[in-house]
Scaffold this active site. Structure first.
Site, PDB file in Angstrom:
ATOM      1  CG  ASP A  43      -0.326  -0.084   2.530  1.00  0.00           C
ATOM      2  OD1 ASP A  43       0.920  -0.149   2.592  1.00  0.00           O
ATOM      3  OD2 ASP A  43      -1.059  -0.097   3.536  1.00  0.00           O
ATOM      4  CB  SER A  44       4.528   1.807   0.090  1.00  0.00           C
ATOM      5  OG  SER A  44       4.835   0.613  -0.617  1.00  0.00           O
ATOM      6  CG  ASP A  82       0.331  -4.175   1.980  1.00  0.00           C
ATOM      7  OD1 ASP A  82       0.513  -5.126   2.762  1.00  0.00           O
ATOM      8  OD2 ASP A  82       1.120  -3.224   1.872  1.00  0.00           O
ATOM      9  CE  LYS A 112       2.981  -5.904   3.597  1.00  0.00           C
ATOM     10  NZ  LYS A 112       2.533  -4.893   4.600  1.00  0.00           N
ATOM     11  CD  GLU A 114       0.711  -1.856   7.760  1.00  0.00           C
ATOM     12  OE1 GLU A 114       0.387  -1.095   8.695  1.00  0.00           O
ATOM     13  OE2 GLU A 114       1.236  -1.444   6.710  1.00  0.00           O
ATOM     14  CD  GLU A 179       8.481  -0.839   7.295  1.00  0.00           C
ATOM     15  OE1 GLU A 179       8.749   0.269   6.779  1.00  0.00           O
ATOM     16  OE2 GLU A 179       7.434  -1.464   7.063  1.00  0.00           O
TER      17      GLU A 179
END
Length: 270
Positions: A43-44, A82, A112, A114, A179
């Site tokens: 999602d970056s 994501d 993915k 978070e 991260e």
């Protein structure tokens, strides 16, 4: 295409796993040609290719759009997509709806998600046949609280992160991204989990590494995190575009070499 069992074997054999974050057809095609093990549609993309201020503005539709493009560019590579902000860890029914749609429509191999607070969703996805890659440490969707800085830097925070890593594994996660955490902590977690651990800003002792396509190639990015190594420099594109601009202005381009030649005007009544 490598499968989950292959990544488990790689971890057990001490073979490093390579992951690259890419967002579209041409970048994923290059990643596949380069032999990367995994492509992450992160999602970056919100900041990197859409110009948003953060990942918070990224929507499920954004992720579907880019996930589909990446799959078209890399049909033989394991792809992780994501789940964006607000699509996970909010409401169990809505979360699962987002997960099923994203997994189905992008043809991803895994999603993915978070944060340790999403452990119930990880478990539910696993029960429904959706592989999940967990993400702990610096989780960009929570930057408003954590900031973009080293995480788990104290003894108490490190102990909490270790427990969170165990929790997401127990909930069914097939892989874990860590991260921006201390390298010795990342090494400890990697040793103590049975699933592969992929690091970004987490030192060399994880089971693999992930970086962003645009960071690796210095392509349209304004900042360089400490953990990024640049392997190319796409700023050369600016020089090429300037040359094109100048040649058109000067009447140099297109020359005869780049022009279709056909004597037709003798036959046209103009």
């Amino acid at each position: 295409m490598k499968l989950l069992k292959d990544f488990m074997e790689m971890k057990n054999n001490g073979e490093k796993i390579t992951m690259l974050t890419a967002y579209d057809y041409p970048s994923s095609k290059q990643a596949e040609q380069a032999g990367l093990d995994i492509i992450l549609v992160g999602d970056s993309l919100g900041m990197t290719v859409l110009g948003y201020e953060s990942t918070v503005q990224v929507t499920p539709d954004d992720m579907k759009h880019h996930g589909k493009a990446v799959r078209r560019g890399a049909n033989d590579t394991f792809i992780v997509v994501d789940m964006p902000f607000g699509a996970a860890g909010v409401d169990e029914k809505i979360d699962m709806q987002h997960a099923v749609e994203l997994y189905r429509e992008t043809k991803a191999n895994a999603l993915k998600i978070e944060g340790a607070h999403t452990a119930p969703l990880i478990k539910k996805c696993t029960q429904n046949g959706i592989p999940v890659v967990a993400h702990l440490g610096l989780t960009p969707q929570s930057f408003g609280i954590t900031g973009y800085k080293l995480q788990a830097a104290s003894k108490e925070e490190a102990e909490t992160l270790i427990e969170e890593a165990k929790l997401v594994q127990q909930s069914g996660a097939v892989m874990l991204v860590l991260e921006a955490i201390p390298s010795d902590l990342a090494a400890t977690i990697s040793r103590n989990l049975s699933i592969p651990v992929i690091g970004i800003g987490a030192g060399a002792d994880t089971d693999g590494q992930v970086l962003v396509y645009h960071d690796v190639l210095n392509y349209g990015v304004d900042r360089k995190p400490k953990f990024v190594k640049r392997y190319g420099d796409f700023t050369i594109g600016v020089d090429a575009l300037k040359a094109y601009h100048e040649e058109v202005k000067a009447g140099i381009f297109p020359s005869a070499e780049f022009t279709y030649k056909k004597q037709i005007m003798d036959e046209v009544d103009a």
